[in-house]
Design a protein around this motif. Structure first.
Motif, PDB file in Angstrom:
ATOM      1  N   VAL A 110       1.152  -1.476  -0.013  1.00 46.96           N
ATOM      2  CA  VAL A 110       0.153  -0.121  -0.206  1.00 46.96           C
ATOM      3  C   VAL A 110       0.985   1.151   0.118  1.00 46.96           C
ATOM      4  CG1 VAL A 110      -2.013   1.314   0.903  1.00 46.96           C
ATOM      5  CG2 VAL A 110      -1.831  -1.790   0.989  1.00 46.96           C
ATOM      6  N   LEU A 111       2.082   0.815   0.705  1.00 45.67           N
ATOM      7  CA  LEU A 111       2.822   2.856   1.121  1.00 45.67           C
ATOM      8  C   LEU A 111       3.164   3.029  -0.083  1.00 45.67           C
ATOM      9  CD1 LEU A 111       3.317   3.508   4.580  1.00 45.67           C
ATOM     10  CD2 LEU A 111       1.330   4.580   3.596  1.00 45.67           C
ATOM     11  N   ALA A 112       4.284   1.705  -0.500  1.00 50.83           N
ATOM     12  CA  ALA A 112       5.204   2.451  -1.531  1.00 50.83           C
ATOM     13  C   ALA A 112       5.043   3.109  -3.076  1.00 50.83           C
ATOM     14  CB  ALA A 112       5.859   0.475  -2.121  1.00 50.83           C
ATOM     15  N   PRO A 113       4.044   2.226  -3.419  1.00 49.85           N
ATOM     16  CA  PRO A 113       3.448   3.747  -4.356  1.00 49.85           C
ATOM     17  C   PRO A 113       3.343   4.949  -4.166  1.00 49.85           C
ATOM     18  CG  PRO A 113       2.139   1.373  -4.649  1.00 49.85           C
ATOM     19  CD  PRO A 113       2.827   1.561  -3.073  1.00 49.85           C
ATOM     20  N   VAL A 114       2.749   4.973  -2.714  1.00 52.12           N
ATOM     21  CA  VAL A 114       2.900   6.430  -2.484  1.00 52.12           C
ATOM     22  C   VAL A 114       3.899   7.071  -1.807  1.00 52.12           C
ATOM     23  CG1 VAL A 114       1.357   7.954  -1.101  1.00 52.12           C
ATOM     24  CG2 VAL A 114       0.415   5.951  -1.723  1.00 52.12           C
ATOM     25  N   LEU A 115       5.046   5.984  -1.218  1.00 47.67           N
ATOM     26  CA  LEU A 115       5.989   6.665  -1.204  1.00 47.67           C
ATOM     27  C   LEU A 115       6.935   7.402  -2.086  1.00 47.67           C
ATOM     28  CD1 LEU A 115       7.210   4.915   1.879  1.00 47.67           C
ATOM     29  CD2 LEU A 115       6.080   7.383   1.884  1.00 47.67           C
ATOM     30  N   ALA A 116       6.914   6.784  -3.546  1.00 45.54           N
ATOM     31  CA  ALA A 116       7.357   6.500  -4.321  1.00 45.54           C
ATOM     32  C   ALA A 116       7.431   7.830  -5.099  1.00 45.54           C
ATOM     33  CB  ALA A 116       7.224   5.809  -5.179  1.00 45.54           C
ATOM     34  N   GLU A 117       6.002   7.822  -4.916  1.00 44.22           N
ATOM     35  CA  GLU A 117       5.430   8.967  -5.106  1.00 44.22           C
ATOM     36  C   GLU A 117       6.187  10.297  -4.746  1.00 44.22           C
ATOM     37  OE1 GLU A 117       0.935  11.956  -6.868  1.00 44.22           O
ATOM     38  OE2 GLU A 117       1.109   9.742  -5.884  1.00 44.22           O
ATOM     39  N   PHE A 118       6.222  10.457  -3.631  1.00 45.98           N
ATOM     40  CA  PHE A 118       6.421  10.829  -2.634  1.00 45.98           C
ATOM     41  C   PHE A 118       8.090  11.918  -2.936  1.00 45.98           C
ATOM     42  CE2 PHE A 118       8.180  12.830   1.165  1.00 45.98           C
ATOM     43  CZ  PHE A 118       7.182  13.980   2.237  1.00 45.98           C
ATOM     44  N   ASN A 119       8.173  11.247  -3.048  1.00 46.34           N
ATOM     45  CA  ASN A 119       9.573  10.982  -3.529  1.00 46.34           C
ATOM     46  C   ASN A 119      10.499  12.240  -4.773  1.00 46.34           C
ATOM     47  OD1 ASN A 119      12.431   9.511  -5.520  1.00 46.34           O
ATOM     48  ND2 ASN A 119      12.904   9.983  -2.989  1.00 46.34           N
TER      49      ASN A 119
END
Length: 290
Positions: A110-119
């Motif tokens: 769940v979080l990995a795609p959001v964290l990649a976008e945040f980066n």
């Protein structure tokens, strides 16, 4: 004072020994050597002119003077941590470190795609994700942001429900066709005994009364993999189950209970720009899509 002036830097050493009970565990907690911990404790006792611990075969036990020292040292630690949080919360700019903790499967799926976008949006911010079973303290800045399935009752924590996670029964396609009330002895993969009170475990055993436990694990990822390898049926979070090759959600005529997922951070960090930016993106991508 009977010796040289007391060094403030020796107080974390004292606290670690008081909390861990041995020099070895305290040294590992602080990342120092055991001889160094012993030397610094002797220096502190020389500076105060007091014996702070009784040395026993089972470890270090606080003396009465040590108990007094502990109360003051914990207050000093809390004030230092509050100062660090407040200074961090007022710092400007979208750069620096954020430490986030969540479960293993939730971070990966769940979080990995959001964290990649945040980066991509904020490359100057480094997000460190911790996914072990340890409970991290927000007040001690062990974590800046906590995502978990239990709510927060600490008054210093700002919390909100992030999303509700649906669950389903999963199995290999075409292998088993269970239905609610079925007394067939289907093998099932469930949480380990420490988490036996989780709602999905009780629901599964009540819904499939003939089921037999084939395997246990405290890791949802491990449960999903065992299910994919044919070890047994498993109740899994839909995001994880749907993302795991080799298994599918089964319609058994009843649905497992859902679980709310909560997000929390210390109120002293509410003005920290990089934390605010991450929280806003998480809410935008996860809460609103729920």
């Amino acid at each position: 004072m009977a010796g040289p002036p007391m060094e403030w830097s020796d107080l974390p050493v004292f606290l670690a020994i008081a909390r861990e009970g041995t020099l070895g565990r305290a040294a590992r907690k602080l990342g120092q050597s055991q001889p160094t911990m012993g030397r610094r404790l002797r220096t502190l006792e020389a500076a105060t002119g007091l014996t702070l611990f009784q040395r026993t075969g089972d470890g270090f036990i606080l003396t009465d003077e040590g108990e007094v020292m502990l109360r003051h040292a914990e207050r000093m630690e809390a004030e230092a941590q509050a100062l660090a949080r407040e200074l961090a919360g007022s710092s400007a700019g979208l750069e620096g470190m954020l430490r986030l903790t969540c479960s293993d499967w939730f971070g990966r799926v769940v979080l990995a795609p959001v964290l990649a976008e945040f980066n991509r949006l904020h490359p100057g911010v480094i997000v460190e994700t911790l996914t072990d079973q340890r409970v991290y303290s927000l007040s001690r800045r062990e974590a800046d942001l906590v995502i978990r399935i239990t709510g927060f009752d600490e008054p210093e924590v700002i919390a909100r429900r992030l999303l509700t996670v649906p669950y389903a029964v999963y199995g290999q396609p075409g292998r088993w066709q269970p239905h609610a009330g079925d007394e067939t002895p289907y093998p099932v993969v469930v949480m380990d005994t420490a988490f036996a009170s989780m709602p999905d475990v009780g629901w599964l055993m009540q819904t499939l009364p003939g089921a037999r436990i084939a395997a246990r694990s405290n890791s949802r990822d491990m449960q999903a993999q065992l299910c994919a390898l044919g070890t047994g049926l498993a109740v899994l979070p839909r995001p994880l189950g749907d993302a795991t090759p080799g298994i599918e959600a089964l319609d058994i005529g009843a649905e497992p209970p859902t679980r709310d997922t909560w997000l929390g951070y210390h109120r002293d960090l509410r003005r920290l720009p990089r934390l605010r930016a991450l929280v806003d993106l998480l809410i935008e991508r996860l809460a609103l899509a729920n």
